[in-house]
Design an enzyme around this catalytic site. Structure first.
Site, PDB file in Angstrom:
ATOM      1  N   TYR A 105      33.788 -28.843 110.310  1.00  0.00           N
ATOM      2  CA  TYR A 105      34.351 -29.372 109.059  1.00  0.00           C
ATOM      3  C   TYR A 105      34.046 -30.856 108.857  1.00  0.00           C
ATOM      4  O   TYR A 105      34.578 -31.463 107.930  1.00  0.00           O
ATOM      5  CB  TYR A 105      35.882 -29.261 109.055  1.00  0.00           C
ATOM      6  CG  TYR A 105      36.478 -27.943 109.469  1.00  0.00           C
ATOM      7  CD1 TYR A 105      36.232 -26.777 108.737  1.00  0.00           C
ATOM      8  CD2 TYR A 105      37.322 -27.857 110.572  1.00  0.00           C
ATOM      9  CE1 TYR A 105      36.821 -25.582 109.107  1.00  0.00           C
ATOM     10  CE2 TYR A 105      37.915 -26.655 110.942  1.00  0.00           C
ATOM     11  CZ  TYR A 105      37.659 -25.526 110.210  1.00  0.00           C
ATOM     12  OH  TYR A 105      38.252 -24.345 110.578  1.00  0.00           O
ATOM     13  N   GLU A 124      55.942 -21.342 110.645  1.00  0.00           N
ATOM     14  CA  GLU A 124      54.878 -20.834 111.535  1.00  0.00           C
ATOM     15  C   GLU A 124      53.869 -21.952 111.756  1.00  0.00           C
ATOM     16  O   GLU A 124      52.679 -21.787 111.515  1.00  0.00           O
ATOM     17  CB  GLU A 124      54.112 -19.695 110.844  1.00  0.00           C
ATOM     18  CG  GLU A 124      54.717 -18.341 110.881  1.00  0.00           C
ATOM     19  CD  GLU A 124      53.907 -17.340 110.032  1.00  0.00           C
ATOM     20  OE1 GLU A 124      52.963 -17.722 109.316  1.00  0.00           O
ATOM     21  OE2 GLU A 124      54.231 -16.158 110.111  1.00  0.00           O
ATOM     22  N   ARG A 168      35.921 -28.655 115.554  1.00  0.00           N
ATOM     23  CA  ARG A 168      36.331 -29.158 114.237  1.00  0.00           C
ATOM     24  C   ARG A 168      35.387 -30.217 113.665  1.00  0.00           C
ATOM     25  O   ARG A 168      35.039 -30.146 112.480  1.00  0.00           O
ATOM     26  CB  ARG A 168      37.775 -29.672 114.274  1.00  0.00           C
ATOM     27  CG  ARG A 168      38.791 -28.552 114.597  1.00  0.00           C
ATOM     28  CD  ARG A 168      40.236 -29.003 114.453  1.00  0.00           C
ATOM     29  NE  ARG A 168      40.593 -29.227 113.073  1.00  0.00           N
ATOM     30  CZ  ARG A 168      40.664 -30.412 112.497  1.00  0.00           C
ATOM     31  NH1 ARG A 168      40.469 -31.508 113.196  1.00  0.00           N
ATOM     32  NH2 ARG A 168      40.949 -30.524 111.222  1.00  0.00           N
ATOM     33  N   CYS A 189      21.989 -27.463 121.035  1.00  0.00           N
ATOM     34  CA  CYS A 189      20.780 -27.626 120.231  1.00  0.00           C
ATOM     35  C   CYS A 189      21.138 -27.367 118.781  1.00  0.00           C
ATOM     36  O   CYS A 189      20.741 -26.355 118.178  1.00  0.00           O
ATOM     37  CB  CYS A 189      19.697 -26.665 120.705  1.00  0.00           C
ATOM     38  SG  CYS A 189      19.323 -26.906 122.429  1.00  0.00           S
ATOM     39  N   GLU A 190      21.931 -28.270 118.263  1.00  0.00           N
ATOM     40  CA  GLU A 190      22.562 -28.100 116.948  1.00  0.00           C
ATOM     41  C   GLU A 190      22.960 -29.514 116.560  1.00  0.00           C
ATOM     42  O   GLU A 190      23.803 -30.127 117.233  1.00  0.00           O
ATOM     43  CB  GLU A 190      23.780 -27.189 117.142  1.00  0.00           C
ATOM     44  CG  GLU A 190      24.631 -26.940 115.952  1.00  0.00           C
ATOM     45  CD  GLU A 190      23.962 -26.094 114.894  1.00  0.00           C
ATOM     46  OE1 GLU A 190      23.589 -26.689 113.867  1.00  0.00           O
ATOM     47  OE2 GLU A 190      23.813 -24.874 115.083  1.00  0.00           O
TER      48      GLU A 190
HETATM   49  C1  LIG Z   1      46.806 -20.434 110.855  1.00  0.00           C
HETATM   50  C2  LIG Z   1      48.127 -19.925 110.449  1.00  0.00           C
HETATM   51  C3  LIG Z   1      49.286 -20.665 110.705  1.00  0.00           C
HETATM   52  C4  LIG Z   1      49.275 -22.022 111.349  1.00  0.00           C
HETATM   53  O1  LIG Z   1      48.572 -22.961 110.614  1.00  0.00           O
HETATM   54  P1  LIG Z   1      48.614 -24.515 110.987  1.00  0.00           P
HETATM   55  O2  LIG Z   1      47.698 -25.117 109.991  1.00  0.00           O
HETATM   56  O3  LIG Z   1      48.131 -24.649 112.378  1.00  0.00           O
HETATM   57  O4  LIG Z   1      50.021 -24.963 110.818  1.00  0.00           O
HETATM   58  C5  LIG Z   1      50.501 -20.111 110.339  1.00  0.00           C
HETATM   59  N1  LIG Z   1      50.565 -18.902 109.752  1.00  0.00           N
HETATM   60  C6  LIG Z   1      49.482 -18.161 109.485  1.00  0.00           C
HETATM   61  C7  LIG Z   1      49.643 -16.823 108.862  1.00  0.00           C
HETATM   62  C8  LIG Z   1      48.219 -18.645 109.820  1.00  0.00           C
HETATM   63  O5  LIG Z   1      47.132 -17.920 109.556  1.00  0.00           O
END
Ligand SMILES: *Cc1c(COP(=O)(O)O)cnc(C)c1O
Length: 418
Positions: free
Chosen positions: A312, A270, A308, A339-340
């Site tokens: 972070y 994923e 980002r 404004c940050e």
């Molecule tokens: C955010 C997320 C991903 C993808 O994360 P990446 O860091 O973009 O690879 C995959 N699975 C789940 C459940 C997530 O919350």
């Protein structure tokens, strides 16, 4: 040196139709990355990448990924609607959510999506809202600290996600009692991890746990979902992950765990960042130069377009177009207009001398870039463009207008525009 799939002339040409700033996604890069991933896991029968929609929820890009054979990992109603709109159906969709509203389970079940449960209590919750499917997946959280050798790769014990090990056994038994026939097992233990050992280490844990669950409960394990988390080289000096090596090491772990012929789960991924991150660029123009205690460049984009760095302190490489071969001998803070004070794309960054009107390209914005934006200060989100393989450009999301921004104030009956 980090490469760009376009040059200054190309961007100036695009900007005649679509003024800066905008996110530009490169189709060739996107396809090449997902193909390399597929090749790395081609040893696994039934392998599939379920692209994490949240990373870049633009249907035009999701469509390209579907053409490449990907499924879609969704975690909300809106993401499910996006998936459905481009023809994803049934097990093209992995619904991997947490703190899930009842109606979203019902909707995902209606689509026939794979359901990945985040908690033991969701077993009964799903049973009451949508029903238990024949194939169901559970998310594992091994707790404690996730180490590989001396490296701490994550702290799952602090994370809100997943079942404990004991809860998995209980959950599987309960699900079997409710009629589930096949199971998936999922875990996400580290984010933006560029160590090639991450996925194999995670895979070993999941493969071992799946084999145990099979032994304990007799559950047929249909798939192991390695989830997301593989990182990308944001800095020019970072090494890219060797995805072929990752695939080969996961295969070794697989063969060690599933030597018996009676369980042969498919491997799913994923990945979000790994697939689309390097395919996206935020293209923006220098509008102001300010010299006080530091040198500031004021851009026409801001953290609304890319959070980002502000959120972070993340590094994103920046190239000044047309000055690729000039010496980077000027020290700048590259800022947006919020404004940050955290609204800086870069702090103390050495760049070639930047003049007003110069175009700057921020690298690696194709995941968790445009998607993370918000509307602070009444700043509007900019357009998304696709640079197609034939060199043409397609508008795939228009820029927001004040009308979009004011849409939810309609309840007040004010005249807000013009
Ligand atoms: C955010 C997320 C991903 C993808 O994360 P990446 O860091 O973009 O690879 C995959 N699975 C789940 C459940 C997530 O919350």
């Amino acid at each position: 040196m980090k490469q760009l799939p376009f040059d200054k002339a190309k961007i100036e040409e695009i900007a005649k139709t679509y003024p800066t700033p905008f996110h530009l996604y490169d189709e060739a890069t996107l396809r090449a990355r997902v193909r390399a991933l597929r090749d790395a896991f081609s040893w696994s029968e039934g392998y599939r990448e379920y692209y994490a929609v949240k990373a870049c929820p633009n249907p035009a890009l999701l469509q390209i990924l579907m053409e490449e054979g990907c499924g879609l990992d969704c975690s909300s109603y809106a993401e499910l609607l996006l998936a459905r709109a481009i023809g994803a159906a049934g097990t093209d969709i992995m619904f991997s959510s947490n703190a899930t509203p009842a109606e979203e389970f019902v909707f995902a079940r209606g689509l026939g999506a794979y359901i990945n449960l985040d908690d033991l209590s969701h077993v009964d919750f799903l049973r009451e809202n949508g029903g238990i499917p024949e194939t169901v997946s559970c998310r594992f959280n091994p707790g404690g600290v996730f180490r590989f050798g001396n490296t701490i790769m994550g702290r799952p014990g602090e994370s809100k996600y997943g079942f404990t090990r004991e809860q998995l056994t209980e959950g599987f038994r309960k699900l079997i009692g409710y009629g589930a026939k096949r199971f998936g097992l999922h875990a996400f233990l580290s984010s933006n991890n560029t160590d090639a050992a991450y996925y194999p280490a995670l895979a070993s844990i999941l493969f071992k746990t799946a084999a145990e669950l099979y032994a304990e409960t007799g559950a047929e394990i249909a798939f192991i979902n390695l989830s997301g988390g593989i990182g990308i080289p944001y800095r020019p000096e970072d090494e890219p992950v060797d995805i072929a090596l990752v695939g080969a090491r996961v295969r070794e772990a697989y063969e060690a765990a599933f030597w018996k012929p009676d369980i042969k789960p498919a491997v799913f991924t994923e990945l979000g960042r790994y697939v689309s991150g390097p395919a996206g660029f935020l293209v923006m123009r220098a509008m102001h130069e300010k010299q006080t205690y530091k040198n500031f460049l004021g851009m026409d984009a801001c953290a609304v377009d890319l959070m980002r760095p502000a959120m972070y302190g993340a590094y994103h490489h920046i190239t000044v177009l047309g000055k690729e071969n000039e010496l980077s001998d000027h020290l700048y803070d590259v800022t947006g207009s919020l404004c940050e004070n955290s609204d800086k794309f870069a702090v103390d960054r050495l760049l070639p001398h930047v003049e007003r009107g110069d175009i700057l390209a921020v690298h690696d914005t194709g995941a968790h870039g445009h998607a993370m934006g918000y509307n602070y200060n009444g700043r509007l989100k900019h357009a998304e463009l696709l640079l197609k393989e034939n060199g043409s450009v397609r508008l795939i999301r228009r820029a927001e207008t004040v009308k979009d921004y004011f849409a939810t104030l309609d309840v007040l009956g004010l005249k807000l525009e013009e």
